[in-house]
Design an enzyme around this catalytic site. Structure first.
Site, PDB file in Angstrom:
ATOM      1  N   CYS A   4      33.985  47.852 -14.458  1.00  0.00           N
ATOM      2  CA  CYS A   4      35.200  47.041 -14.605  1.00  0.00           C
ATOM      3  C   CYS A   4      35.130  46.355 -15.961  1.00  0.00           C
ATOM      4  O   CYS A   4      35.177  47.020 -16.980  1.00  0.00           O
ATOM      5  CB  CYS A   4      35.385  46.071 -13.452  1.00  0.00           C
ATOM      6  SG  CYS A   4      33.937  45.128 -12.987  1.00  0.00           S
ATOM      7  N   SER A   5      35.006  45.066 -15.990  1.00  0.00           N
ATOM      8  CA  SER A   5      34.887  44.386 -17.277  1.00  0.00           C
ATOM      9  C   SER A   5      34.084  43.104 -17.117  1.00  0.00           C
ATOM     10  O   SER A   5      34.485  42.055 -17.596  1.00  0.00           O
ATOM     11  CB  SER A   5      36.263  44.086 -17.866  1.00  0.00           C
ATOM     12  OG  SER A   5      36.994  45.283 -18.061  1.00  0.00           O
ATOM     13  N   CYS A   6      32.955  43.205 -16.446  1.00  0.00           N
ATOM     14  CA  CYS A   6      32.102  42.033 -16.276  1.00  0.00           C
ATOM     15  C   CYS A   6      31.702  41.490 -17.644  1.00  0.00           C
ATOM     16  O   CYS A   6      31.418  42.264 -18.562  1.00  0.00           O
ATOM     17  CB  CYS A   6      30.830  42.386 -15.506  1.00  0.00           C
ATOM     18  SG  CYS A   6      31.137  42.943 -13.832  1.00  0.00           S
ATOM     19  N   CYS A  20      30.539  47.051 -19.601  1.00  0.00           N
ATOM     20  CA  CYS A  20      30.637  47.072 -18.146  1.00  0.00           C
ATOM     21  C   CYS A  20      31.403  48.336 -17.825  1.00  0.00           C
ATOM     22  O   CYS A  20      32.606  48.416 -18.037  1.00  0.00           O
ATOM     23  CB  CYS A  20      31.370  45.850 -17.597  1.00  0.00           C
ATOM     24  SG  CYS A  20      31.646  45.974 -15.814  1.00  0.00           S
TER      25      CYS A  20
END
Lengths: 137, 200
Positions: B108-110, B105
């Protein structure tokens, strides 16, 4: 959602597979607040996510000297989202933070709760004391 | 690790600020600490890569399930009882001897929480997020996965709409293993595409 725990195997849940989900208790609180608030409809997840993306992008653009800390940015994004909803403002959080910092030296958060928190594990599993009471000043 | 011991002078401001925010939200009735504690406990103890490993093991042993999984990941995953936030639109891609998928991702950090739990540090790291798109073969090699030059690598960038899950290749020599015996072989890293599943 209630899969039996696989404690030893490589597919064990995060807290058992060599890397803790939360490095410190406050990280789990920040995580829990964002999920709770979105589930309660205070904001939508995409709103929070957009704020998180913006915070991460700003951090990377600034390229500060400090190490990257995901949950610090998460907390900031949470505050951004709440401020955008006029739910809680940054000034209010700052004022409350200062009030909390005024607690007398030696103040023990755990006092009076009657249960023994084992802080030795330090991975955010034993932090009930953080929120169940309010400090009168 | 503990941030709240030893008096306010030693507590990092970020921990105090988190506490302050939680107090305000609780006072205003915006969060219920009991509900919040349940959410945290769930992600600390119950939701993890084990869920995804069960999905993978089922797909390896049930061709009809595998077909459904690749066609509609979210629905097939829900069949096993796994659903929830960040799992609304999971797309499953299958690795093979000639095709390798890896997930990132970049913004962000999906991450697909219901099947993998919360993301590990390396997934959130700015270096991984920036580099795996530009030089996946090098990054994978640095993470211990050497892929032949003729293996086609596809990098999938998670978005707010789609969470990716990699269906790893079933390792050779596991034909005799049952679904239950296969589950412990499947790692989180293999389901993100930065590792292969090794035979026991």
């Amino acid at each position: 959602m209630t899969a039996p725990l696989d404690i030893e195997g490589p597919a064990a849940p995060p807290r058992f597979n060599g890397e803790l989900v939360f490095a410190e208790p406050w990280e789990s609180r920040a995580f829990g607040m964002a999920v709770s608030l979105s589930e309660a409809g205070v904001f939508t997840w995409p709103e929070f996510q957009a704020a998180l993306i913006a915070r991460i992008a700003a951090w990377e653009a600034a390229a500060p000297d400090e190490p990257y800390h995901y949950y610090r940015l998460w907390l900031a994004a949470l505050e951004d989202t709440l401020a955008g909803r006029c739910a809680v403002t940054a000034d209010e959080v700052t004022a409350r933070t200062l009030a909390l910092a005024q607690r007398p030296p030696g103040h023990d958060h755990r006092a009076g709760h009657g249960h023994d928190h084992d802080h030795g594990h330090g991975h955010g599993h034993d932090h009930d004391h953080d929120h169940e009471h309010h400090h009168a000043h | 690790m503990t941030t709240t011991d030893g008096g306010p002078g030693e507590a990092p401001p970020v921990a105090l600020r988190t506490e302050a925010l939680e107090q305000l939200l609780t006072e205003r009735g915006l969060i219920d600490p009991k509900v919040m504690n349940e959410i945290i406990t769930t992600y600390e103890t119950n939701v993890g890569p084990l869920n995804g490993a069960k999905v993978v093991a089922r797909a390896w042993t049930d061709p009809e399930y595998r077909r459904r999984l690749l066609q509609d990941g979210t629905a097939a995953i829900a069949e096993l009882g796994f659903s929830g936030p960040q799992g609304e639109h999971i797309v499953v891609v299958e690795n093979s001897a000639t095709t390798h998928h890896v997930v990132v991702c970049t913004l962000c950090s999906c991450y697909p929480w219901p099947v993998l739990g919360l993301p590990p540090s390396w997934y959130k790291d700015p270096a991984y997020r920036a580099r795996v798109v530009k030089e996946p073969r090098t990054v994978l090699s640095e993470m211990g996965l050497e892929l032949d030059d003729d293996v086609r690598i596809t990098v999938h960038d998670s978005t707010s709409e789609v969470r990716w899950l990699v269906l790893p290749e079933r390792p050779a020599g596991t034909e005799h293993l049952s679904e239950e015996q296969l589950v412990p072989l499947v790692t989180r890293e293999a389901m993100v595409g930065v590792a292969k599943v090794a035979a026991p």
